[in-house]
Enzyme design. Structure first.
Site, PDB file in Angstrom:
ATOM      1  N   ASP A 248      35.543  51.948  45.651  1.00 39.46           N
ATOM      2  CA  ASP A 248      36.338  52.527  44.577  1.00 39.46           C
ATOM      3  C   ASP A 248      36.244  51.700  43.312  1.00 39.46           C
ATOM      4  OD1 ASP A 248      38.147  50.526  45.165  1.00 39.46           O
ATOM      5  OD2 ASP A 248      39.293  51.840  46.508  1.00 39.46           O
ATOM      6  N   LYS A 270      38.393  56.748  40.703  1.00 40.00           N
ATOM      7  CA  LYS A 270      38.648  57.651  39.583  1.00 40.00           C
ATOM      8  C   LYS A 270      37.564  57.486  38.532  1.00 40.00           C
ATOM      9  CE  LYS A 270      43.275  57.483  39.181  1.00 40.00           C
ATOM     10  NZ  LYS A 270      44.539  57.077  38.603  1.00 40.00           N
ATOM     11  N   MET A 383      49.709  46.840  39.081  1.00 41.33           N
ATOM     12  CA  MET A 383      49.807  48.172  38.454  1.00 41.33           C
ATOM     13  C   MET A 383      51.011  48.264  37.531  1.00 41.33           C
ATOM     14  SD  MET A 383      48.909  50.411  41.848  1.00 41.33           S
ATOM     15  CE  MET A 383      49.567  49.309  43.087  1.00 41.33           C
TER      16      MET A 383
HETATM   17  N1  SAH Z   1      44.355  45.518  46.976  1.00 46.08           N
HETATM   18  C1  SAH Z   1      44.320  44.972  45.638  1.00 46.08           C
HETATM   19  C2  SAH Z   1      45.344  45.618  44.725  1.00 46.08           C
HETATM   20  C3  SAH Z   1      45.105  47.075  44.489  1.00 46.08           C
HETATM   21  S1  SAH Z   1      46.305  47.778  43.434  1.00 46.08           S
HETATM   22  C4  SAH Z   1      44.519  43.472  45.704  1.00 46.08           C
HETATM   23  O1  SAH Z   1      44.878  42.917  46.751  1.00 46.08           O
HETATM   24  O2  SAH Z   1      44.281  42.810  44.680  1.00 46.08           O
HETATM   25  C5  SAH Z   1      45.472  47.747  41.898  1.00 46.08           C
HETATM   26  C6  SAH Z   1      46.085  46.713  40.981  1.00 46.08           C
HETATM   27  O3  SAH Z   1      45.665  45.416  41.351  1.00 46.08           O
HETATM   28  C7  SAH Z   1      45.649  46.849  39.554  1.00 46.08           C
HETATM   29  O4  SAH Z   1      46.405  47.847  38.883  1.00 46.08           O
HETATM   30  C8  SAH Z   1      45.968  45.479  39.016  1.00 46.08           C
HETATM   31  O5  SAH Z   1      47.327  45.328  38.778  1.00 46.08           O
HETATM   32  C9  SAH Z   1      45.618  44.605  40.206  1.00 46.08           C
HETATM   33  N2  SAH Z   1      44.259  44.041  40.095  1.00 46.08           N
HETATM   34  C10 SAH Z   1      43.233  44.213  40.937  1.00 46.08           C
HETATM   35  N3  SAH Z   1      42.155  43.489  40.562  1.00 46.08           N
HETATM   36  C11 SAH Z   1      42.524  42.836  39.442  1.00 46.08           C
HETATM   37  C12 SAH Z   1      41.872  41.928  38.568  1.00 46.08           C
HETATM   38  N4  SAH Z   1      40.602  41.542  38.754  1.00 46.08           N
HETATM   39  N5  SAH Z   1      42.563  41.451  37.506  1.00 46.08           N
HETATM   40  C13 SAH Z   1      43.834  41.802  37.294  1.00 46.08           C
HETATM   41  N6  SAH Z   1      44.495  42.652  38.085  1.00 46.08           N
HETATM   42  C14 SAH Z   1      43.859  43.172  39.147  1.00 46.08           C
END
Ligand code: SAH
Length: 459
Positions: A248, A270, A383
């Site tokens: 994704d 998306k 998010m």
């Molecule tokens: N499973 C993922 C989170 C998925 S939810 C994890 O453990 O990191 C998606 C959210 O994760 C995004 O909206 C953002 O808030 C955060 N996110 C994921 N990768 C990121 C990154 N490289 N930098 C900043 N925020 C990130």
């Protein structure tokens, strides 16, 4: 080829090490691992060898080297800093036809000691023929990442089933096909993830109904926050063995490039202005692909069990009886915090850390503000960008000072990482006036103050 590669049986055989320092101790370690009876010749012993002598692990001749000590030895290693002695050891050994290695002196060696990857009984050895031990070590490090720690166990199980498999398949070609399926499919993965009993049962079952091995499986793999260096060994290995990758939006391009070259890639994130594939369809897609016998790598950003809907995906797999495993990863909060120099906890500022999603299923930001708005704790909003105004207002309304520091980390751990620093009062405007690119993470708490001093990532 300058040297003939071989593995030499030295169990219970006498081996001589000339020299008593730490280099000698390292060589002795290896010899003992292979079950040799080691004698060390040296007027004095360093601390490690002295201890092993006290524990009766080695014999010791507390004297200088003399040629008669060489008799009956299976091999000899010299590591003294006296060139004349090294030379003498070499000459005596050659005269007696005993393999000899003089450490760091290829000219005086009749054998070289390779860099090894030890997954006993599987051992891989790398040699540059003495040309560059450092290069051999670097190659070894690469192989270490590719050969799972569980290969030793897998080999032992294979050895235990050898007879049964031979009985079941008299034709060697059928046997080979059977083993190829076992050693790289779901059964091998069971062993790697510590489920040896289940693996043995599965082999027994596969011997009766040999199609069972061709059932596919799903790896739910966390790809970390973006920097490919932050992948786990297991994630990388499964990405390189899967037939299909289902990825994704959050999985970075650099990480996708590490997937198996000829794997089928199915993107379910998306696209701009379009909707993501609905979760239920993804769940069904994974089941269908596995049923077709494919090894499916469901690759997700960060950790699959932290706001990753990983639980829902494996719920369907479990219900449908599809074999799966989950590979944890560095979650965005850890990645962003480390790369932005913001420790999530700190003895002076924060005794707790809370990960929370700023985006509820229905699109509102409706959180338990009383629980979140506390001093001495760090709150990380995943998010949270859309709801930033509400988050800041509510945190202040529930008792936090408007001066409470806030960081917004954009694209953490990637070359496009940017850190915006403000406080609960100023952050919404800072964000409005900046060109922010998703994904972003919001960190609230006193620890944010440490960013200036502790950040090391150029942004
Ligand atoms: N499973 C993922 C989170 C998925 S939810 C994890 O453990 O990191 C998606 C959210 O994760 C995004 O909206 C953002 O808030 C955060 N996110 C994921 N990768 C990121 C990154 N490289 N930098 C900043 N925020 C990130």
């Amino acid at each position: 080829m300058d040297y003939f590669p071989l593995f030499y049986q030295i169990t219970n055989r006498p081996c001589l090490v000339v020299g008593g320092g730490e280099v000698a101790a390292r060589k002795v370690t290896l010899l003992l691992k292979a079950g040799a009876k080691v004698t060390v010749v040296s007027p004095e012993l360093g601390p490690t060898l002295a201890q092993w002598k006290a524990e009766n692990k080695i014999s010791h001749i507390a004297d200088k080297f003399s040629p008669e000590q060489i008799e009956q030895q299976a091999l000899i290693i010299a590591c003294t800093d006296d060139e004349a002695i090294n030379q003498q050891v070499h000459e005596t050994a050659v005269k007696n036809n005993i393999p000899v290695n003089v450490v760091d002196n290829p000219k005086l060696c009749t054998f070289v000691v390779p860099s090894i990857i030890d997954r006993s009984p599987v051992v891989a050895a790398v040699s540059t023929g003495g040309a560059s031990p450092v290069l051999a070590r670097l190659i070894r490090a690469r192989l270490e990442t590719m050969i799972p720690a569980g290969y030793g166990k897998l080999a032992s199980i294979a050895a235990a089933f050898r007879g049964k498999v031979k009985e079941r398949f008299s034709n060697p070609a059928d046997r080979r096909i059977f083993w190829e399926k076992i050693l790289q499919g779901s059964i091998a993965e069971m062993v790697f993830s510590g489920h040896e009993k289940e693996a043995e049962q599965a082999i027994d079952k596969a011997l009766i109904e040999s199609d069972e091995v061709s059932m596919g499986e799903v790896y739910l793999v966390g790809a970390g926050p973006g920097d490919p260096d932050l992948l786990t060994f297991r994630a990388l290995r499964l990405m390189q063995q899967a037939d299909v990758i289902v990825n994704d939006r959050l999985v970075s391009k650099e990480i996708m490039e590490l997937c198996r070259r000829d794997a089928e890639i199915i993107y379910v994130g998306k696209e701009r202005d379009k909707h993501a594939v609905p979760q239920e369809d993804i769940n069904q897609l994974l089941v269908r692909l596995a049923r077709e016998g494919k090894r499916v790598c469901r690759l997700k950003g960060g950790d699959p069990f932290i706001f990753g809907r990983g639980g829902e995906e494996i719920d369907t797999l479990a219900e449908e009886g599809v074999q799966f495993q989950v590979v944890p990863a560095i979650t965005a909060a850890s990645g962003a915090a480390s790369y932005a120099g913001i420790p999530l906890t700190h003895r002076d500022y924060s005794q707790a850390v809370v990960f929370v999603t700023g985006n509820r299923k229905d699109g509102t930001v409706n959180l338990n503000w009383d629980a979140l708005a506390h001093e001495n704790q760090t709150i990380v909003f995943y998010m949270g960008l859309m709801g930033l105004d509400v988050i800041c207002q509510q945190m202040m309304a529930h008792g936090l000072s408007e001066k409470t520091p806030v960081a917004l980390v954009q694209k953490a751990t990637t070359p496009e990482q940017k850190v915006f620093i403000g406080d609960l009062a100023t952050m919404p405007d800072i964000v409005k006036n900046s060109d922010i690119k998703p994904p972003t993470l919001i960190i609230v708490g006193e620890v944010v103050k440490l960013h200036e001093k502790l950040s090391w990532f150029q942004s």
